[in-house]
Write a protein that holds these residues in place. Structure first.
Motif, mmCIF file in Angstrom:
data_model
loop_
_atom_site.group_PDB
_atom_site.id
_atom_site.type_symbol
_atom_site.label_atom_id
_atom_site.label_comp_id
_atom_site.label_asym_id
_atom_site.label_seq_id
_atom_site.Cartn_x
_atom_site.Cartn_y
_atom_site.Cartn_z
ATOM 1 N N PRO A 1 0.661 -1.102 -0.054
ATOM 2 C CA PRO A 1 0.006 -0.008 0.124
ATOM 3 C C PRO A 1 0.807 1.220 0.019
ATOM 4 O O PRO A 1 1.857 1.187 0.520
ATOM 5 N N TYR B 1 -10.606 -5.656 0.272
ATOM 6 C CA TYR B 1 -9.294 -5.006 -0.066
ATOM 7 C C TYR B 1 -9.331 -4.718 -1.693
ATOM 8 O O TYR B 1 -9.335 -5.454 -2.505
ATOM 9 N N ARG C 1 -6.381 0.935 3.053
ATOM 10 C CA ARG C 1 -5.627 -0.486 2.573
ATOM 11 C C ARG C 1 -4.417 -0.766 3.298
ATOM 12 O O ARG C 1 -4.250 -1.975 3.660
#
Length: 830
Positions: A111, A369, A378
């Motif tokens: 992320p 997600y 995230r």
């Protein structure tokens, strides 16, 4: 090496992965004071190059002294590893298979909150004695800027001084010890914090103290506002038992914020800041053990759970056959064993319906997600996946990027709508297929994989037919519902009979009206967004083109502009043709935007909505559209392929496919397969509950074999015809493809480099090499493109061949005349 105690004065080195397109790991030295804290999978801050800092991941820790001087790691960012050993193995396999580097995968997998931003800042050197007389005019200007603000970024200095080429000047000033340059590295991920108000221990469970406090506040006029705060606090906190959100208390209109702060300052109330999750939790309301299977569902479930079951099993179930219930039962078995589950979907739009169904059975064990989540959301899902044993997620639902999550105990992978091309990543590298990558990820963990679809990809069905995968079939709808009746409209004949209005047959319009009269819903599918596909001059046939790409511009009525769907370039509608100055400009073709407008004329009382890329740009707009349609607040839903996949609505009686021929005639060896899949999938949205639905296909070629297979719902007929062609013309699943794209802003350079590369490849691979050829769109964003394709028999081991291809490509890019050339490798293009 794990976080075990290390001998204090041993010199350790770490090999790190940087989030850059680099072919190897880089070695850094560990300062002695970090010896006891470094671990594989942690992020560390390192200097790479002269001025840049990056967060890198430790891949290996060792004591082998390199034959060159190494830099030190500057700091450790994590107390515990955020990437597991299994993830590193997965990334390394992906880099080899998809012909890229591990750094490319790190840049996509982590992320963005875990990838730190680096910014160079300048400050006055602490030892500078103020010798202004010796400074040059430019140096003095920089110093004056720093006197007004003690620390400045390089960008700010350029803006203030007006010097674009600032680095030579700053280098000289650093050498003179006038200034210092340092990298300020910023952590992007910040836990969400909320302030809570507690009753202090003095008053907790002490009714006498509380009574005295209220008596004291009541007696004085000056403390009446504090009294109001305390009354509200006791009301919200169940008489002081619980904490109350500070903002919840402050939002009461009659409360004074200064009175609240006074109560905190005097120790009556206590303020505490806590880290809060950004994610929504839910409670399970159903038990998966209570699901009642049909005979076919039970057979499919038994196929998966049999002791001799294959590691990968294909579930070929017609639309509305109850595949999701089978998944839920299998997920339940994995969860009972303490395992984690990955549930992949091709489109974000599908997650909203599926997540609700999963949470009914598994509550807050389910996490979601995908790319529509914010950066911090995230990051939180990532953390809760790695904490599987400590209240983290056991079931992760997401689009293709969910394969990168840090699973600890993966036991089951479900790939729903496994045929969908959306599982393929196109830009940037790694150009991976989410379905195939998920199969390998499951293999690493020794987990089972289920591939589900009503229209499996030819590759998956071939593997099932040949025993590589298991196969379970459900060819009947759940509850005895009939498959929809599929009717075909010959548009050529309808036009001759004058039964076509604009782009719609009378037959389709009559069925839409009938559905609306019965309070039923309609879905219309057209795989083209925008209003009109092109604008054309009727006098000279001029068509407006994108100035950056070799495509015509599409008219979008909402913005009243002509827009390129590749680069976003747009222009207003011209008043006349710039070539011949004729004002006779006509719209040709139609997209979802025009259909939405036409339907409002045909059915003025109907509630109409559109679902495509243009209408779902806002974060939760697609959820709003689907929810409104599910709640019957929309009568007719118009959409692109987003509406064809796995959505379950109980009141849709008519589905219209407005232009089947566009899909069938697309120049690609998969066009017949994909046309069958899309038409069958969108047909499956009709008649899922209650009476039989109808599907109406508009085509100028009603006897095309793909159309006949869709009408007969005959997947096996389509499979047999296509698999024969694939074998004859050397396409997957019998051959593996690698596509090489050469890209440069100069067309001459592209042609020259492509010919040179193809010649070098033919010396090694002979007639396996096809091309170079221009793709259907040969220029995108001012970069010219040419493709080379290499075919390998499936039985050939091509790992070494991929390395040779990369070496040949790199040798060409290293030549001076091709230094700015891009060569892109795509294994298994779709």
């Amino acid at each position: 090496m794990n976080m075990t105690q290390k001998t204090e004065r041993i010199t350790y080195f770490v090999e790190v992965v940087l989030p850059l397109h680099l072919p190897e790991y880089y070695t850094y030295r560990v300062p002695f004071e970090y010896n006891d804290y470094v671990a594989v999978g942690q992020r560390v801050v390192v200097q790479f190059g002269q001025k840049r800092l990056y967060s890198a991941l430790i891949r290996r820790i060792h004591t082998q002294v390199p034959g060159y001087q190494t830099k030190y790691i500057l700091s450790i960012l994590d107390d515990e590893p955020i990437v597991t050993e299994m993830q590193f193995k997965f990334w390394e396999w992906m880099a080899d298979y998809y012909m890229c580097y591990v750094g490319d995968i790190m840049a996509v997998a982590l992320p963005s909150a875990f990838r730190l931003a680096s910014e160079s800042t300048i400050a006055v050197h602490p030892d500078f004695a103020g010798e202004y007389d010796s400074l040059a005019a430019a140096e003095m200007k920089v110093l004056e800027a720093l006197m007004n603000k003690s620390v400045l970024s390089i960008t700010e200095i350029i803006t203030i001084t007006g010097y674009q080429k600032i680095f030579p000047l700053l280098k000289t000033m650093i050498e003179k010890k006038i200034i210092v340059m340092e990298e300020e590295i910023k952590q992007r991920y910040m836990p969400k914090k909320e302030k809570y108000i507690w009753l202090s221990d003095t008053y907790k469970e002490n009714e006498t103290a509380v009574k005295e406090l209220f008596d004291r506040l009541e007696k004085k006029t000056a403390t009446q506002k504090q009294l109001m705060v305390m009354l509200s606090f006791f009301q919200l906190s169940e008489f002081g038992k619980n904490a109350v959100l500070k903002k919840q208390l402050s939002q009461r209109n009659d409360l004074s914020s200064s009175a609240l702060q006074t109560l905190i300052r005097t120790g009556v109330l206590v303020e505490e800041e806590r880290a809060e999750s950004r994610l929504i939790d839910a409670q399970a309301t159903h038990d998966a053990d209570d699901i009642q299977f049909s005979e076919q569902q039970q057979q499919a479930f038994s196929t998966f759970t049999h002791p001799d079951a294959k590691s990968v099993t294909l579930l070929h179930g017609v639309t509305s056959s109850g595949k999701t219930e089978v998944y839920i039962k299998l997920i339940n078995e994995a969860v009972k064993e303490g395992k984690q589950v990955l549930y992949l979907l091709p489109e974000i739009a599908l997650t909203s319906q599926v997540i609700n169904r999963l949470r009914r059975y598994f509550g807050d064990k389910v996490g979601v997600y995908h790319s529509r989540f914010s950066t911090n959301e995230r990051a939180e899902v990532w953390q809760k996946t790695i904490m599987a044993d400590n209240g983290g997620y056991q079931i992760l639902l997401g689009a293709r990027s969910a394969v990168f999550l840090p699973f600890q105990k993966l036991g089951l992978v479900v790939v729903d709508e496994e045929h969908d091309s959306s599982y393929k990543q196109y830009e940037p590298a790694p150009r991976y297929n989410g379905r195939d990558s998920a199969i390998y990820l499951a293999h690493l963990f020794g987990a089972k994989t289920i591939l589900g679809s009503a229209t499996p990809s030819l590759e998956s069905y071939y593997n099932a037919q040949n025993g590589k995968y298991g196969l379970a079939t459900m060819d009947k709808r759940y509850g005895g519902l009939l498959m929809p009746e599929i009717l075909c409209v010959d548009m050529k004949e309808a036009s001759r009979q004058k039964e076509v209005q604009v782009h719609y047959s009378k037959f389709l319009l009559d069925h839409i009206q009938e559905a609306l009269d019965n309070k039923e819903q309609v879905i219309l599918f057209q795989n083209r967004r925008g209003f009109s596909l092109r604008l054309e001059c009727e006098a000279c046939n001029w068509v407006p083109q994108c100035k950056h790409c070799d495509v015509s511009l599409v008219y979008h009525k909402q913005s009243n502009s002509l827009r390129c769907h590749y680069c976003g370039y747009s222009i207003p509608i011209p008043a006349e043709c710039p070539a011949c100055h004729s004002t006779s400009l006509k719209m040709k073709g139609f997209g979802t935007e025009k259909i939405e407008e036409d339907l409002a004329i045909f059915f003025p009382n109907a509630r109409i909505a559109r679902m495509d890329l243009d209408s779902t740009t806002q974060k939760k707009r697609y959820i709003e559209i689907l929810t409104d349609f599910e709640d019957r607040n929309i009568d007719i839903l118009v959409g692109t392929q987003m509406i064809t996949k796995g959505l379950d609505f109980d009141n849709v009686s008519v589905v219209g496919i407005l232009s089947a021929d566009n899909m069938i005639s697309f120049p690609d060896f998969r066009s017949f397969e994909r046309s069958f899949q899309q038409m069958t999938q969108v047909s499956g949205r009709a008649g899922r509950h209650g009476r039989r639905g109808k599907v109406i296909i508009q085509t100028y070629n009603p006897y095309h074999q793909v159309i006949r297979d869709v009408i007969d719902n005959n997947y096996f007929s389509m499979y047999k015809s296509q698999i024969t062609e694939r074998r004859v013309f050397r396409y997957p699943p019998f051959y593996k493809l690698i596509r090489i794209t050469i890209r440069h802003k100069d067309e001459h350079v592209v042609n020259e480099a492509a010919d040179f590369l193809a010649a070098n490849l033919r010396q090694v691979f002979g007639n396996r090499v096809l091309g170079p050829e221009y793709p259907s769109v040969s220029r995108i964003r001012n970069l010219y493109l040419k493709n080379i394709q290499i075919r390998f028999e499936k039985s050939e081991a091509i790992a070494q061949a991929k390395k040779i291809i990369i070496d040949i490509s790199n040798s060409i890019c290293n030549q001076k005349q091709y230094s700015k050339l891009s060569i892109i490798h795509d294994a298994d293009p779709v």
